[in-house]
Scaffold this motif. Structure first.
Motif, PDB file in Angstrom:
ATOM      1  N   PRO A  78      -0.134  -4.713  -6.677  1.00 24.13           N
ATOM      2  CA  PRO A  78       0.531  -4.453  -7.966  1.00 24.13           C
ATOM      3  C   PRO A  78       1.169  -3.073  -8.081  1.00 24.13           C
ATOM      4  O   PRO A  78       2.177  -2.908  -8.774  1.00 24.13           O
ATOM      5  CB  PRO A  78      -0.617  -4.614  -8.971  1.00 24.13           C
ATOM      6  N   SER A  79       0.607  -2.074  -7.388  1.00 20.71           N
ATOM      7  CA  SER A  79       1.160  -0.720  -7.512  1.00 20.71           C
ATOM      8  C   SER A  79       2.537  -0.568  -6.867  1.00 20.71           C
ATOM      9  O   SER A  79       3.197   0.461  -7.051  1.00 20.71           O
ATOM     10  CB  SER A  79       0.193   0.303  -6.910  1.00 20.71           C
ATOM     11  N   THR A  80       3.020  -1.586  -6.151  1.00 25.18           N
ATOM     12  CA  THR A  80       4.374  -1.509  -5.591  1.00 25.18           C
ATOM     13  C   THR A  80       5.450  -1.868  -6.626  1.00 25.18           C
ATOM     14  O   THR A  80       6.638  -1.743  -6.354  1.00 25.18           O
ATOM     15  CB  THR A  80       4.553  -2.464  -4.384  1.00 25.18           C
ATOM     16  N   ALA A  81       5.025  -2.304  -7.809  1.00 28.17           N
ATOM     17  CA  ALA A  81       5.984  -2.793  -8.811  1.00 28.17           C
ATOM     18  C   ALA A  81       6.846  -1.671  -9.382  1.00 28.17           C
ATOM     19  O   ALA A  81       6.376  -0.557  -9.595  1.00 28.17           O
ATOM     20  CB  ALA A  81       5.225  -3.493  -9.934  1.00 28.17           C
TER      21      ALA A  81
ATOM     22  N   GLY B 136       2.218   1.984  -3.325  1.00 27.75           N
ATOM     23  CA  GLY B 136       1.368   0.951  -2.735  1.00 27.75           C
ATOM     24  C   GLY B 136       0.362   1.543  -1.768  1.00 27.75           C
ATOM     25  O   GLY B 136      -0.846   1.269  -1.849  1.00 27.75           O
ATOM     26  N   VAL B 137       0.826   2.379  -0.859  1.00 32.23           N
ATOM     27  CA  VAL B 137      -0.096   2.945   0.132  1.00 32.23           C
ATOM     28  C   VAL B 137      -1.021   3.972  -0.516  1.00 32.23           C
ATOM     29  O   VAL B 137      -2.193   4.089  -0.160  1.00 32.23           O
ATOM     30  CB  VAL B 137       0.679   3.515   1.354  1.00 32.23           C
ATOM     31  N   LYS B 138      -0.477   4.676  -1.513  1.00 32.67           N
ATOM     32  CA  LYS B 138      -1.302   5.648  -2.248  1.00 32.67           C
ATOM     33  C   LYS B 138      -2.502   4.963  -2.903  1.00 32.67           C
ATOM     34  O   LYS B 138      -3.628   5.430  -2.807  1.00 32.67           O
ATOM     35  CB  LYS B 138      -0.428   6.293  -3.339  1.00 32.67           C
ATOM     36  N   SER B 139      -2.264   3.831  -3.531  1.00 34.46           N
ATOM     37  CA  SER B 139      -3.363   3.138  -4.211  1.00 34.46           C
ATOM     38  C   SER B 139      -4.383   2.623  -3.199  1.00 34.46           C
ATOM     39  O   SER B 139      -5.591   2.703  -3.429  1.00 34.46           O
ATOM     40  CB  SER B 139      -2.839   2.007  -5.098  1.00 34.46           C
TER      41      SER B 139
ATOM     42  N   GLY C 226     -11.026   6.990  -1.352  1.00 36.17           N
ATOM     43  CA  GLY C 226     -11.398   8.393  -1.515  1.00 36.17           C
ATOM     44  C   GLY C 226     -10.538   9.362  -0.735  1.00 36.17           C
ATOM     45  O   GLY C 226     -10.870  10.540  -0.609  1.00 36.17           O
ATOM     46  N   VAL C 227      -9.411   8.868  -0.206  1.00 35.44           N
ATOM     47  CA  VAL C 227      -8.501   9.734   0.551  1.00 35.44           C
ATOM     48  C   VAL C 227      -7.568  10.463  -0.425  1.00 35.44           C
ATOM     49  O   VAL C 227      -7.036   9.851  -1.350  1.00 35.44           O
ATOM     50  CB  VAL C 227      -7.665   8.894   1.551  1.00 35.44           C
ATOM     51  N   ALA C 228      -7.397  11.770  -0.209  1.00 38.91           N
ATOM     52  CA  ALA C 228      -6.433  12.543  -1.001  1.00 38.91           C
ATOM     53  C   ALA C 228      -5.057  12.322  -0.387  1.00 38.91           C
ATOM     54  O   ALA C 228      -4.883  12.462   0.823  1.00 38.91           O
ATOM     55  CB  ALA C 228      -6.790  14.019  -0.961  1.00 38.91           C
ATOM     56  N   VAL C 229      -4.071  11.935  -1.204  1.00 38.25           N
ATOM     57  CA  VAL C 229      -2.750  11.581  -0.678  1.00 38.25           C
ATOM     58  C   VAL C 229      -1.670  12.492  -1.234  1.00 38.25           C
ATOM     59  O   VAL C 229      -1.566  12.688  -2.444  1.00 38.25           O
ATOM     60  CB  VAL C 229      -2.392  10.112  -1.033  1.00 38.25           C
ATOM     61  N   LYS C 230      -0.866  13.047  -0.316  1.00 36.31           N
ATOM     62  CA  LYS C 230       0.318  13.804  -0.705  1.00 36.31           C
ATOM     63  C   LYS C 230       1.541  13.029  -0.235  1.00 36.31           C
ATOM     64  O   LYS C 230       1.447  12.244   0.705  1.00 36.31           O
ATOM     65  CB  LYS C 230       0.329  15.184  -0.036  1.00 36.31           C
TER      66      LYS C 230
END
Ligand SMILES: [Zn+2]
Length: 202
Positions: free
Chosen positions: A143-146, A159-162, A168-172
Protein backbone atom coordinates in the motif's frame (compact mmCIF):
# COMPACT_ATOMS: atom_id res chain seq x y z
CA UNK A 1 33.38 2.49 9.15
CA UNK A 2 31.71 1.71 5.85
CA UNK A 3 31.95 3.66 2.63
CA UNK A 4 28.95 4.29 0.36
CA UNK A 5 29.07 5.71 -3.14
CA UNK A 6 26.48 6.28 -5.85
CA UNK A 7 27.97 6.83 -9.29
CA UNK A 8 26.37 9.00 -11.98
CA UNK A 9 26.70 9.38 -15.75
CA UNK A 10 30.19 10.83 -15.08
CA UNK A 11 31.29 7.47 -13.71
CA UNK A 12 30.57 5.89 -17.08
CA UNK A 13 28.57 2.80 -18.02
CA UNK A 14 29.32 0.23 -15.34
CA UNK A 15 28.23 -2.63 -17.56
CA UNK A 16 31.64 -2.02 -19.08
CA UNK A 17 34.35 -4.21 -17.53
CA UNK A 18 37.14 -1.69 -18.07
CA UNK A 19 35.15 0.98 -16.20
CA UNK A 20 34.56 -1.46 -13.37
CA UNK A 21 38.25 -2.23 -13.11
CA UNK A 22 39.31 1.43 -13.06
CA UNK A 23 36.68 2.11 -10.40
CA UNK A 24 38.02 -0.77 -8.31
CA UNK A 25 41.52 0.72 -8.55
CA UNK A 26 40.21 4.23 -7.69
CA UNK A 27 38.51 2.80 -4.59
CA UNK A 28 41.67 0.87 -3.59
CA UNK A 29 39.66 -2.32 -3.23
CA UNK A 30 40.91 -5.88 -3.71
CA UNK A 31 37.54 -6.84 -5.20
CA UNK A 32 34.57 -4.94 -6.62
CA UNK A 33 31.73 -7.40 -7.06
CA UNK A 34 28.97 -6.75 -9.57
CA UNK A 35 25.96 -9.01 -9.95
CA UNK A 36 24.27 -10.60 -12.91
CA UNK A 37 20.92 -9.06 -11.91
CA UNK A 38 17.67 -10.75 -12.84
CA UNK A 39 15.03 -9.10 -10.58
CA UNK A 40 15.27 -12.16 -8.33
CA UNK A 41 15.00 -12.42 -4.55
CA UNK A 42 18.43 -14.07 -4.25
CA UNK A 43 20.85 -12.71 -1.65
CA UNK A 44 24.45 -13.99 -1.62
CA UNK A 45 27.06 -13.72 1.10
CA UNK A 46 30.40 -13.09 -0.63
CA UNK A 47 34.08 -12.81 0.23
CA UNK A 48 35.51 -11.64 -3.09
CA UNK A 49 36.06 -15.00 -4.77
CA UNK A 50 32.75 -15.04 -6.61
CA UNK A 51 33.21 -13.39 -10.01
CA UNK A 52 29.82 -12.00 -11.11
CA UNK A 53 27.18 -14.06 -9.31
CA UNK A 54 23.58 -14.27 -10.48
CA UNK A 55 21.57 -12.61 -7.71
CA UNK A 56 20.09 -9.22 -6.80
CA UNK A 57 21.67 -8.58 -3.40
CA UNK A 58 25.08 -9.08 -1.84
CA UNK A 59 26.27 -9.14 1.76
CA UNK A 60 29.84 -9.27 3.04
CA UNK A 61 31.87 -9.13 6.22
CA UNK A 62 35.14 -9.00 4.28
CA UNK A 63 37.28 -5.88 4.21
CA UNK A 64 38.70 -5.00 0.81
CA UNK A 65 35.53 -6.25 -0.89
CA UNK A 66 33.21 -3.63 -2.39
CA UNK A 67 29.67 -4.58 -3.44
CA UNK A 68 27.93 -3.00 -6.43
CA UNK A 69 24.35 -2.88 -7.68
CA UNK A 70 23.70 -1.47 -11.13
CA UNK A 71 20.63 0.61 -11.87
CA UNK A 72 19.15 3.17 -14.24
CA UNK A 73 15.72 3.95 -12.61
CA UNK A 74 15.60 0.92 -10.28
CA UNK A 75 16.80 1.59 -6.73
CA UNK A 76 20.32 0.71 -5.64
CA UNK A 77 19.94 0.30 -1.86
CA UNK A 78 22.98 0.14 0.44
CA UNK A 79 22.97 -1.33 3.95
CA UNK A 80 25.50 -0.74 6.72
CA UNK A 81 25.96 -2.16 10.17
CA UNK A 82 28.87 -2.87 12.48
CA UNK A 83 31.10 -5.30 10.60
CA UNK A 84 28.57 -6.17 7.88
CA UNK A 85 27.48 -4.38 4.70
CA UNK A 86 24.99 -5.21 1.99
CA UNK A 87 23.58 -3.95 -1.28
CA UNK A 88 20.40 -4.67 -3.22
CA UNK A 89 19.04 -3.96 -6.67
CA UNK A 90 15.38 -3.13 -6.07
CA UNK A 91 12.95 -2.48 -8.88
CA UNK A 92 9.20 -3.02 -8.91
CA UNK A 93 9.62 -6.79 -9.17
CA UNK A 94 12.29 -6.99 -6.48
CA UNK A 95 10.19 -4.83 -4.20
CA UNK A 96 7.27 -7.26 -4.45
CA UNK A 97 9.62 -10.23 -3.93
CA UNK A 98 11.07 -8.58 -0.82
CA UNK A 99 14.71 -8.49 -1.88
CA UNK A 100 15.45 -5.60 0.52
CA UNK A 101 14.02 -7.27 3.67
CA UNK A 102 15.76 -10.49 2.64
CA UNK A 103 19.06 -8.61 2.52
CA UNK A 104 18.41 -7.38 6.07
CA UNK A 105 17.58 -10.91 7.26
CA UNK A 106 20.83 -12.19 5.78
CA UNK A 107 22.80 -9.43 7.53
CA UNK A 108 21.10 -10.17 10.84
CA UNK A 109 22.00 -13.83 10.36
CA UNK A 110 25.64 -12.76 10.17
CA UNK A 111 25.40 -10.86 13.43
CA UNK A 112 24.51 -7.36 12.22
CA UNK A 113 23.21 -4.99 14.88
CA UNK A 114 21.51 -1.72 14.03
CA UNK A 115 21.24 -1.40 10.24
CA UNK A 116 21.06 1.81 8.22
CA UNK A 117 19.93 1.77 4.58
CA UNK A 118 20.34 4.40 1.88
CA UNK A 119 18.13 4.52 -1.22
CA UNK A 120 20.21 5.74 -4.15
CA UNK A 121 19.24 7.68 -7.28
CA UNK A 122 16.12 6.11 -8.80
CA UNK A 123 12.93 7.05 -10.62
CA UNK A 124 10.62 8.99 -8.33
CA UNK A 125 6.95 8.69 -7.47
CA UNK A 126 5.99 11.56 -9.82
CA UNK A 127 7.71 9.92 -12.79
CA UNK A 128 7.14 6.19 -12.43
CA UNK A 129 3.80 5.87 -14.19
CA UNK A 130 2.51 2.35 -14.83
CA UNK A 131 -0.73 1.00 -16.30
CA UNK A 132 -3.86 1.39 -14.12
CA UNK A 133 -3.98 -2.42 -13.84
CA UNK A 134 -0.41 -2.65 -12.60
CA UNK A 135 -1.01 0.25 -10.23
CA UNK A 136 -3.92 -1.63 -8.66
CA UNK A 137 -1.93 -4.84 -8.43
CA UNK A 138 1.18 -3.36 -6.80
CA UNK A 139 -0.59 -0.98 -4.41
CA UNK A 140 -2.79 -3.87 -3.23
CA UNK A 141 0.37 -5.82 -2.35
CA UNK A 142 2.36 -2.86 -0.95
CA UNK A 143 0.00 0.00 0.00
CA UNK A 144 2.83 2.47 0.66
CA UNK A 145 3.62 2.54 -3.09
CA UNK A 146 0.33 4.36 -3.75
CA UNK A 147 0.28 7.91 -5.14
CA UNK A 148 -3.08 8.62 -6.75
CA UNK A 149 -5.26 6.47 -8.96
CA UNK A 150 -5.50 9.36 -11.46
CA UNK A 151 -1.74 9.42 -11.96
CA UNK A 152 -1.21 5.70 -11.38
CA UNK A 153 2.48 6.18 -10.72
CA UNK A 154 4.20 4.05 -8.10
CA UNK A 155 6.25 5.30 -5.15
CA UNK A 156 8.92 2.60 -5.03
CA UNK A 157 10.96 4.53 -2.47
CA UNK A 158 8.10 4.62 0.05
CA UNK A 159 7.48 0.95 -0.67
CA UNK A 160 10.98 -0.14 0.26
CA UNK A 161 11.08 2.32 3.15
CA UNK A 162 8.00 0.75 4.72
CA UNK A 163 9.41 -2.76 4.28
CA UNK A 164 12.70 -1.81 5.93
CA UNK A 165 11.32 0.39 8.70
CA UNK A 166 9.07 -2.45 9.81
CA UNK A 167 12.30 -4.40 10.47
CA UNK A 168 13.77 -1.55 12.52
CA UNK A 169 16.12 -0.36 9.77
CA UNK A 170 16.80 3.39 9.60
CA UNK A 171 16.28 4.50 5.98
CA UNK A 172 17.66 7.53 4.18
CA UNK A 173 16.91 8.52 0.60
CA UNK A 174 19.35 10.59 -1.46
CA UNK A 175 16.26 12.07 -3.13
CA UNK A 176 17.59 12.09 -6.69
CA UNK A 177 15.23 11.16 -9.53
CA UNK A 178 17.12 9.52 -12.38
CA UNK A 179 14.52 10.56 -14.98
CA UNK A 180 14.47 14.23 -13.92
CA UNK A 181 18.21 14.64 -13.35
CA UNK A 182 20.25 14.43 -16.55
CA UNK A 183 23.43 13.63 -14.59
CA UNK A 184 22.10 10.07 -14.21
CA UNK A 185 21.33 7.24 -16.59
CA UNK A 186 17.59 6.61 -16.87
CA UNK A 187 16.04 3.64 -18.64
CA UNK A 188 12.80 5.53 -19.16
CA UNK A 189 14.82 8.55 -20.21
CA UNK A 190 16.29 6.53 -23.09
CA UNK A 191 19.37 4.90 -21.57
CA UNK A 192 18.31 1.38 -22.48
CA UNK A 193 21.68 -0.22 -21.82
CA UNK A 194 23.98 1.99 -19.70
CA UNK A 195 23.98 1.67 -15.91
CA UNK A 196 25.33 3.59 -12.92
CA UNK A 197 25.84 1.84 -9.60
CA UNK A 198 25.51 1.97 -5.89
CA UNK A 199 28.65 0.74 -4.14
CA UNK A 200 29.37 -0.12 -0.53
CA UNK A 201 32.31 -1.52 1.39
CA UNK A 202 33.44 -1.90 4.97
ZN1 LIG B 1 10.99 12.01 -11.02
Amino acid sequence: MSRTLFTSRDGGDLKDFARRESLRVDLSMDHLIFMHQTHSDLVLVVDGSEGEPQCDALVTRSKGVALAAMAADCMPVTFTSEGVVGIAHVGRVGLVKGIAPKTVETMLGLGAGKITAIIGPSICARCYEVSPEMYEEITALIPSTATSSDLHSLDLQSGVKSQLESLGVAVKDVGICTLENSDYFSFRGGDLSARQAGIISL
